[in-house]
Design an enzyme around this catalytic site. Structure first.
Site, PDB file in Angstrom:
ATOM      1  N   LYS A 136     -11.533   2.303   9.341  1.00  0.00           N
ATOM      2  CA  LYS A 136     -10.978   2.389   7.983  1.00  0.00           C
ATOM      3  C   LYS A 136     -11.731   1.475   7.044  1.00  0.00           C
ATOM      4  O   LYS A 136     -12.272   0.461   7.458  1.00  0.00           O
ATOM      5  CB  LYS A 136      -9.495   1.987   8.003  1.00  0.00           C
ATOM      6  CG  LYS A 136      -8.558   3.134   8.350  1.00  0.00           C
ATOM      7  CD  LYS A 136      -7.130   2.755   7.987  1.00  0.00           C
ATOM      8  CE  LYS A 136      -6.148   3.863   8.347  1.00  0.00           C
ATOM      9  NZ  LYS A 136      -4.760   3.434   8.130  1.00  0.00           N
ATOM     10  N   SER A 189       1.471   1.393   0.217  1.00  0.00           N
ATOM     11  CA  SER A 189       0.345   0.534  -0.171  1.00  0.00           C
ATOM     12  C   SER A 189      -0.655   1.334  -1.012  1.00  0.00           C
ATOM     13  O   SER A 189      -1.207   0.824  -1.988  1.00  0.00           O
ATOM     14  CB  SER A 189      -0.353  -0.011   1.070  1.00  0.00           C
ATOM     15  OG  SER A 189       0.534  -0.767   1.840  1.00  0.00           O
ATOM     16  N   HIS A 208       7.636  -3.339   2.891  1.00  0.00           N
ATOM     17  CA  HIS A 208       7.330  -3.990   4.177  1.00  0.00           C
ATOM     18  C   HIS A 208       8.147  -5.275   4.335  1.00  0.00           C
ATOM     19  O   HIS A 208       8.677  -5.553   5.415  1.00  0.00           O
ATOM     20  CB  HIS A 208       5.845  -4.384   4.261  1.00  0.00           C
ATOM     21  CG  HIS A 208       4.873  -3.246   4.306  1.00  0.00           C
ATOM     22  ND1 HIS A 208       3.852  -3.110   3.396  1.00  0.00           N
ATOM     23  CD2 HIS A 208       4.746  -2.219   5.177  1.00  0.00           C
ATOM     24  CE1 HIS A 208       3.127  -2.037   3.703  1.00  0.00           C
ATOM     25  NE2 HIS A 208       3.650  -1.475   4.772  1.00  0.00           N
ATOM     26  N   ARG A 254      10.648   5.270   5.843  1.00  0.00           N
ATOM     27  CA  ARG A 254      10.978   5.478   4.429  1.00  0.00           C
ATOM     28  C   ARG A 254      11.716   6.785   4.235  1.00  0.00           C
ATOM     29  O   ARG A 254      12.641   6.902   3.455  1.00  0.00           O
ATOM     30  CB  ARG A 254       9.702   5.518   3.578  1.00  0.00           C
ATOM     31  CG  ARG A 254       9.033   4.180   3.430  1.00  0.00           C
ATOM     32  CD  ARG A 254       7.664   4.319   2.856  1.00  0.00           C
ATOM     33  NE  ARG A 254       6.844   5.170   3.718  1.00  0.00           N
ATOM     34  CZ  ARG A 254       5.554   5.365   3.590  1.00  0.00           C
ATOM     35  NH1 ARG A 254       4.904   4.795   2.597  1.00  0.00           N
ATOM     36  NH2 ARG A 254       4.889   6.139   4.428  1.00  0.00           N
TER      37      ARG A 254
HETATM   38  O1  PNS Z   1       0.445   0.773   8.609  1.00  0.00           O
HETATM   39  P1  PNS Z   1      -0.049   1.879   9.482  1.00  0.00           P
HETATM   40  O2  PNS Z   1      -1.496   2.161   9.178  1.00  0.00           O
HETATM   41  O3  PNS Z   1       0.837   3.083   9.396  1.00  0.00           O
HETATM   42  O4  PNS Z   1       0.032   1.334  11.009  1.00  0.00           O
HETATM   43  C1  PNS Z   1      -0.413   2.136  12.093  1.00  0.00           C
HETATM   44  C2  PNS Z   1      -0.453   1.306  13.391  1.00  0.00           C
HETATM   45  C3  PNS Z   1      -1.241   0.030  13.173  1.00  0.00           C
HETATM   46  C4  PNS Z   1       0.956   0.946  13.809  1.00  0.00           C
HETATM   47  C5  PNS Z   1      -1.092   2.179  14.506  1.00  0.00           C
HETATM   48  O5  PNS Z   1      -2.249   2.770  14.000  1.00  0.00           O
HETATM   49  C6  PNS Z   1      -1.439   1.376  15.749  1.00  0.00           C
HETATM   50  O6  PNS Z   1      -0.589   0.909  16.443  1.00  0.00           O
HETATM   51  N1  PNS Z   1      -2.768   1.235  16.002  1.00  0.00           N
HETATM   52  C7  PNS Z   1      -3.277   0.456  17.117  1.00  0.00           C
HETATM   53  C8  PNS Z   1      -3.988   1.355  18.121  1.00  0.00           C
HETATM   54  C9  PNS Z   1      -2.978   1.986  19.052  1.00  0.00           C
HETATM   55  O7  PNS Z   1      -2.281   1.310  19.777  1.00  0.00           O
HETATM   56  N2  PNS Z   1      -2.916   3.327  18.997  1.00  0.00           N
HETATM   57  C10 PNS Z   1      -1.971   4.099  19.766  1.00  0.00           C
HETATM   58  C11 PNS Z   1      -0.679   4.256  18.991  1.00  0.00           C
HETATM   59  S1  PNS Z   1       0.416   5.335  19.783  1.00  0.00           S
END
Ligand code: PNS
Length: 160
Positions: free
Chosen positions: A41, A128, A17, A90
């Protein structure tokens, strides 16, 4: 001022990250690390713990600020007047889901541009979840996370 949001769970943040973040900070005037507050979560670290650790790990990154958000990423972008979303890639399999999210975010907010940054190849297998698993079993994780995270993981699993 061009502001980007680098969203994620960051439970915890890894060197992968941080590598993406460093390069994003060269492209934008400000990069906001947006830690998602996700009630669905069960993270290992609370949002406050994650924010605190990320701040410590990025203390020498002048263009980086750390914050948390709830709800839709595009709403948070509007609030912070951000022009871009930064996501690390990645491997090819990441791309499928990331592209879907990028399209959906653009559908929700036409100004949401997603910028993909390929991770350094030496971290392409890093996540992670894997770091937490290694730490839980007492493996050496110093190559994968900054010291502040290594210590925090040790404290979580072994209480010191
Ligand atoms: O580190 P992660 O868990 O892969 O991140 C995922 C994240 C936070 C980028 C995604 O879950 C997100 O943007 N969530 C916020 C809710 C949202 O906007 N959802 C629609 C996404 S298209």
């Amino acid at each position: 001022m061009k502001i980007a949001v680098y969203p994620g769970s960051f439970d915890p943040i890894t060197n992968g990250h941080l590598d993406v973040l460093q390069r994003a900070a060269e492209l934008f005037d400000q990069v906001i690390v947006g830690v998602l507050q996700n009630p669905d979560k069960k993270p290992l670290f609370s949002v406050d713990e994650r924010i605190h650790m990320i701040r410590e790990a990025t203390v020498n990154y002048p263009r980086v600020v750390v914050d948390s958000f709830m709800g839709l990423l595009v709403d948070y972008m509007k609030l912070r007047e951000a022009v871009a979303i930064v996501r690390g890639l990645r491997e090819i399999s990441d791309f499928e889901n990331e592209l879907r999210m990028a399209h959906m975010n653009r559908q929700l907010y036409v100004h949401a541009v997603t910028v993909f940054i390929p991770t350094n190849t030496s971290y392409s297998y890093l996540s992670s979840s894997l770091v937490k698993e290694l730490a839980m079993h007492g493996a050496d994780i110093s190559h994968f996370v900054p010291e502040v995270i290594e210590q925090a993981l040790h404290a979580k699993f072994f209480g010191v």
